[in-house]
Design a protein around this motif. Structure first.
Motif, PDB file in Angstrom:
ATOM      1  N   LEU A  73     -11.490  -0.390   1.629  1.00 57.25           N
ATOM      2  CA  LEU A  73     -10.518   0.351   2.425  1.00 57.25           C
ATOM      3  C   LEU A  73      -9.255   0.618   1.617  1.00 57.25           C
ATOM      4  N   ASN A  74      -8.822  -0.378   0.847  1.00 66.69           N
ATOM      5  CA  ASN A  74      -7.656  -0.185  -0.016  1.00 66.69           C
ATOM      6  C   ASN A  74      -7.931   0.882  -1.078  1.00 66.69           C
ATOM      7  N   TRP A  75      -9.141   0.862  -1.630  1.00 69.05           N
ATOM      8  CA  TRP A  75      -9.504   1.875  -2.622  1.00 69.05           C
ATOM      9  C   TRP A  75      -9.415   3.274  -2.007  1.00 69.05           C
ATOM     10  N   TYR A  76      -9.961   3.419  -0.813  1.00 72.60           N
ATOM     11  CA  TYR A  76      -9.958   4.729  -0.145  1.00 72.60           C
ATOM     12  C   TYR A  76      -8.530   5.192   0.136  1.00 72.60           C
ATOM     13  N   LEU A  77      -7.714   4.293   0.673  1.00 75.43           N
ATOM     14  CA  LEU A  77      -6.345   4.671   1.016  1.00 75.43           C
ATOM     15  C   LEU A  77      -5.536   5.042  -0.219  1.00 75.43           C
ATOM     16  N   ARG A  78      -5.733   4.307  -1.326  1.00 80.47           N
ATOM     17  CA  ARG A  78      -5.002   4.635  -2.557  1.00 80.47           C
ATOM     18  C   ARG A  78      -5.441   5.990  -3.115  1.00 80.47           C
ATOM     19  N   ASN A  79      -6.741   6.241  -3.081  1.00 79.68           N
ATOM     20  CA  ASN A  79      -7.267   7.484  -3.659  1.00 79.68           C
ATOM     21  C   ASN A  79      -6.983   8.702  -2.799  1.00 79.68           C
ATOM     22  N   THR A  80      -6.532   8.496  -1.580  1.00 83.61           N
ATOM     23  CA  THR A  80      -6.189   9.616  -0.698  1.00 83.61           C
ATOM     24  C   THR A  80      -4.697   9.647  -0.399  1.00 83.61           C
ATOM     25  N   ASP A  81      -3.924   8.972  -1.257  1.00 86.81           N
ATOM     26  CA  ASP A  81      -2.457   8.954  -1.125  1.00 86.81           C
ATOM     27  C   ASP A  81      -1.996   8.465   0.244  1.00 86.81           C
ATOM     28  N   ARG A  82      -2.641   7.422   0.721  1.00 83.82           N
ATOM     29  CA  ARG A  82      -2.256   6.825   1.999  1.00 83.82           C
ATOM     30  C   ARG A  82      -1.838   5.360   1.800  1.00 83.82           C
ATOM     31  N   ASP A  83      -1.107   5.123   0.731  1.00 84.96           N
ATOM     32  CA  ASP A  83      -0.692   3.758   0.409  1.00 84.96           C
ATOM     33  C   ASP A  83       0.114   3.114   1.535  1.00 84.96           C
ATOM     34  N   GLY A  84       0.810   3.927   2.308  1.00 84.23           N
ATOM     35  CA  GLY A  84       1.611   3.392   3.411  1.00 84.23           C
ATOM     36  C   GLY A  84       0.788   2.595   4.407  1.00 84.23           C
ATOM     37  N   TRP A  85      -0.464   2.998   4.597  1.00 83.45           N
ATOM     38  CA  TRP A  85      -1.334   2.271   5.521  1.00 83.45           C
ATOM     39  C   TRP A  85      -1.692   0.890   4.973  1.00 83.45           C
TER      40      TRP A  85
END
Length: 281
Positions: free
Chosen positions: A190-202
């Motif tokens: 999930l962290n990988w997905y969020l980082r790769n989609t510029d959703r680090d805030g989540w």
């Protein structure tokens, strides 16, 4: 010219990083407690396994100040604003999000039965459990929650815990468990997905809510431990080690989770909490 400048900047950054690590290492070594020469005293010293105690106690005092002025008040507000059913739902959803990490560590430890339970829980709770906010797997199908982390996996492979560490905000730990925490965090899909989609805030939001929920659940527990302990630092060290030993052995524990990095209490939230007698050091 720009390439040379960039490479020079990178080398400078690397040297700064190495210098910081060297300085930190020097500080830790300087803060090591000296092992006694008396055989019995040395045996006790090694049993405690806290050669960095002076540094750990300094970190503990810093953590206590931070907890008093920030973490504890924030957890109190969190618990005041959200009723128990809402917090239970959030805790269940957070545990459901950790399923890939739990499953991976089940398999790495050769726990195929527990891996099957993990898959069933994820399938049930992600659907009829409304994305995990309701633990239908446990309530309706009798499949209780459990957690695994890479620190436990390393222990099952025979890795020693190393010297005790106290890390501000993260709480009690050791090199093995700290390594496990870093690996689990880095490997979380999930962290990988969020980082790769510029959703680090989540990622930050998830971390903050996890920490708030963990601290809110331990408000009375940690207050009672502090009030009844002759040495609160030693009490937390003892409770943490005993609980981790129980978690590694996959047995229910009577010790509370005293580290906010762990959501393992969700697996046995109804367990009795037993405060250990602690000798003053």
């Amino acid at each position: 010219m720009s390439v040379v400048t960039r490479e020079s900047g990178q080398r400078t950054s690397q040297w700064k990083t190495l210098a910081a690590v060297a300085l930190l290492s020097t500080g830790l070594l300087a803060g090591c407690a000296t092992a006694p020469t008396d055989p019995q005293a040395r045996a006790d010293f090694e049993a405690v396994n806290d050669p960095l105690e002076p540094v750990n106690r300094a970190m503990f005092e810093f953590h206590m100040a931070l907890d008093h002025f920030l973490l504890k008040p924030a957890a109190f507000v969190y618990r005041t604003l959200l009723p128990e059913p809402a917090r239970t739902g959030i805790r269940s959803a957070l545990l459901n999000l950790r399923t890939p990490i739990i499953l991976a560590n089940d398999l790495l430890q050769g726990e195929t039965t527990r891996a099957g339970d993990t898959l069933q829980r994820f399938a049930i709770n992600s659907t009829v459990g409304v994305l995990g906010f309701y633990d239908a797997a446990d309530k309706w199908f009798g499949i209780p929650a459990h957690t695994e982390d890479f620190g436990q996996t390393l222990a099952s492979w025979g890795a020693g815990e190393g010297a005790y560490l106290f890390i501000p905000v993260l709480g009690p730990s050791n090199p093995r468990d700290l390594t496990g925490f870093v690996v689990d965090t880095a490997a979380d899909p999930l962290n990988w997905y969020l980082r790769n989609t510029d959703r680090d805030g989540w990622i930050y939001a998830r971390t903050i809510v996890s920490g708030l929920d963990a601290r809110a659940e331990l408000l009375e527990t940690l207050d009672n431990l502090e009030k009844t302990s002759l040495d609160y630092y030693v009490t937390l060290r003892t409770v943490y080690r005993q609980r981790r030993a129980d978690e590694i052995a996959n047995r229910a524990s009577k010790q509370p989770s005293v580290s906010p990095t762990s959501l393992s209490r969700a697996a046995d939230a109804g367990s009795e909490i037993e405060t250990l007698p602690v000798q003053k050091q």
